[in-house]
Design a protein around this motif. Structure first.
Motif, short mmCIF file in Angstrom:
data_model
loop_
_atom_site.label_atom_id
_atom_site.label_comp_id
_atom_site.label_asym_id
_atom_site.label_seq_id
_atom_site.Cartn_x
_atom_site.Cartn_y
_atom_site.Cartn_z
N ALA A 97 0.82 -1.22 0.00
CA ALA A 97 0.00 0.00 0.00
C ALA A 97 0.85 1.27 0.00
O ALA A 97 0.56 2.23 -0.72
N ASP A 98 1.93 1.27 0.80
CA ASP A 98 2.79 2.46 0.85
C ASP A 98 3.47 2.71 -0.49
O ASP A 98 3.62 3.86 -0.92
N THR A 99 3.90 1.64 -1.15
CA THR A 99 4.56 1.78 -2.45
C THR A 99 3.57 2.30 -3.49
O THR A 99 3.90 3.15 -4.32
N LEU A 100 2.36 1.78 -3.45
CA LEU A 100 1.31 2.23 -4.37
C LEU A 100 1.03 3.72 -4.19
O LEU A 100 0.92 4.47 -5.17
N ARG A 101 0.95 4.14 -2.95
CA ARG A 101 0.67 5.55 -2.67
C ARG A 101 1.82 6.44 -3.12
O ARG A 101 1.61 7.52 -3.67
N THR A 102 3.04 5.95 -2.92
CA THR A 102 4.21 6.71 -3.34
C THR A 102 4.27 6.84 -4.86
O THR A 102 4.61 7.90 -5.40
N LEU A 103 3.92 5.76 -5.56
CA LEU A 103 3.89 5.80 -7.03
C LEU A 103 2.83 6.77 -7.51
O LEU A 103 3.06 7.55 -8.44
N GLN A 104 1.64 6.76 -6.89
CA GLN A 104 0.59 7.70 -7.26
C GLN A 104 1.04 9.14 -7.03
O GLN A 104 0.80 10.03 -7.86
N ALA A 105 1.71 9.38 -5.92
CA ALA A 105 2.20 10.73 -5.62
C ALA A 105 3.21 11.19 -6.67
O ALA A 105 3.20 12.36 -7.09
N THR A 106 4.06 10.29 -7.10
CA THR A 106 5.05 10.63 -8.12
C THR A 106 4.37 11.01 -9.43
O THR A 106 4.72 12.03 -10.05
N LEU A 107 3.41 10.22 -9.84
CA LEU A 107 2.67 10.54 -11.07
C LEU A 107 1.96 11.88 -10.93
O LEU A 107 1.95 12.70 -11.87
N ASN A 108 1.38 12.14 -9.77
CA ASN A 108 0.68 13.41 -9.55
C ASN A 108 1.63 14.60 -9.62
O ASN A 108 1.27 15.67 -10.12
N GLY A 133 4.27 14.80 -11.48
CA GLY A 133 4.51 15.06 -12.89
C GLY A 133 3.34 15.75 -13.57
O GLY A 133 3.52 16.65 -14.39
N LEU A 134 2.13 15.34 -13.23
CA LEU A 134 0.94 15.97 -13.80
C LEU A 134 0.84 17.43 -13.37
O LEU A 134 0.49 18.31 -14.18
N ILE A 135 1.13 17.70 -12.10
CA ILE A 135 1.10 19.07 -11.59
C ILE A 135 2.12 19.93 -12.32
O ILE A 135 1.85 21.07 -12.71
N ALA A 136 3.32 19.37 -12.54
CA ALA A 136 4.36 20.12 -13.23
C ALA A 136 3.90 20.51 -14.63
O ALA A 136 4.11 21.65 -15.09
N ALA A 138 9.18 17.42 -9.73
CA ALA A 138 8.84 16.25 -10.55
C ALA A 138 10.09 15.54 -11.05
O ALA A 138 10.14 14.30 -11.08
N GLN A 139 11.09 16.29 -11.43
CA GLN A 139 12.35 15.69 -11.87
C GLN A 139 12.96 14.85 -10.75
O GLN A 139 13.51 13.76 -10.99
N LEU A 140 12.84 15.34 -9.53
CA LEU A 140 13.35 14.60 -8.38
C LEU A 140 12.59 13.29 -8.20
O LEU A 140 13.18 12.23 -8.04
N ALA A 141 11.28 13.37 -8.26
CA ALA A 141 10.45 12.18 -8.05
C ALA A 141 10.66 11.14 -9.14
O ALA A 141 10.61 9.94 -8.88
N ALA A 158 8.99 15.60 -3.33
CA ALA A 158 8.41 16.18 -4.54
C ALA A 158 6.97 16.62 -4.33
O ALA A 158 6.57 17.72 -4.74
N MET A 159 6.15 15.77 -3.68
CA MET A 159 4.75 16.15 -3.51
C MET A 159 4.56 17.23 -2.46
O MET A 159 3.59 17.99 -2.51
N THR A 160 5.49 17.33 -1.52
CA THR A 160 5.44 18.45 -0.58
C THR A 160 5.56 19.77 -1.34
O THR A 160 4.79 20.72 -1.11
#
Length: 277
Positions: free
Chosen positions: A115-126, A128-131, A179-182, A198-200
């Motif tokens: 679950a934690d990995t899934l949430r981290t992956l979603q945050a990373t994608l988000n 990039g989308l925000i960027a 996003a580049q960091l994530a 990155a999401m912070t």
């Protein structure tokens, strides 16, 4: 032009042609024909298998190679879960499972990721989308400030508006760097610390970009006929979809404590060492 630039340009051209603001509005209204048509274009393009290993029919790319694709989704307000489906297909392939058919959310592969990995992956994608969307929102605001005239002058000549745009430019740049960091991972999964950092940053940037852009545009920014709201609605959704910026800042603090409460410079070095592994 290197391979990544060619890949990014081809995908951006595809979205520019197929994911116009009118198409986004159509899909947002619940039009299934529009959804199916756009998704078929994405499916036919082959980009959805970018993270799938080559020996399983994909391009064998890593997260660091697909940031441009995810940013393009944000820049064009893509109303379909391309990034999530691309990531889900990689997870399925590496788990030896058949990928779900059609567009999917990351929850569809929850059984094969903690679950934690899934949430981290979603945050990373988000992130990039925000960027991507942040860059577009800034450009729309700059264009409006140059074109909108008040008291005989473009509003972009007024100091208050210039200050607002300068803050937005700073935040858009911060979101891109975050996003580049994530996305700096050499695998299909991000480093948890880098995703949290990155999401912070990207989450706070999204809030500033939304408020700043609507302040520059005034009432026209919220009208259905205008483009801005297509992006700002998504920015607000992405900034909290995997946890608020406050949640991710708490995760950064937890990593800092695990690292022994080291000084800021050593903690930053620790983060970049994780990116290199």
């Amino acid at each position: 032009m290197n391979m990544n630039n060619e890949l990014d340009a081809a995908f951006s051209d595809l979205l520019a042609a197929r994911c116009t603001p009118d198409v986004v509005r159509l899909i947002d209204s619940g039009n299934s024909a529009g959804t199916n048509t756009l998704w078929q274009h994405l499916e036919d393009s082959g980009f959805l298998d970018a993270l799938v290993p080559e020996d399983q029919g994909g391009a064998g790319l890593a997260l660091r190679d697909v940031l441009g694709l995810v940013q393009a989704c944000g820049q064009h307000a893509l109303p379909l879960p391309f990034a999530e489906t691309m990531a889900a297909r990689a997870v399925c392939a590496l788990a030896g499972q058949a990928a779900p058919i059609g567009p999917v959310a990351l929850d569809a592969v929850a059984r094969w990721l903690p679950a934690d990995t899934l949430r981290t992956l979603q945050a990373t994608l988000n992130a990039g989308l925000i960027a991507g969307a942040g860059t577009r929102v800034l450009q729309l605001s700059l264009d409006h400030a140059q074109q909108r005239v008040q008291f005989g002058k473009p509003i972009g000549s007024f100091q208050a508006v210039q200050h607002q745009l300068a803050v937005m430019a700073e935040q858009a740049s911060s979101a891109r760097m975050a996003a580049q960091l994530a996305f700096s991972s050499f695998t299909h999964l991000p480093q948890p610390l880098l995703a949290a950092m990155a999401m912070t940053v990207a989450g706070e940037a999204a809030n500033t970009l939304v408020s700043g852009s609507h302040a520059v545009h005034g009432a026209i920014g919220i009208t259905a006929e205008y483009e801005l709201q297509l992006y700002t609605r998504r920015l607000l959704a992405w900034r909290t979809a995997a946890g608020s910026p406050a949640y991710w800042s708490q995760q950064v603090a937890a990593h800092w404590l695990q690292a022994g409460g080291c000084d800021t410079v050593n903690f930053a070095l620790h983060a970049f060492e994780q990116a290199a592994t």
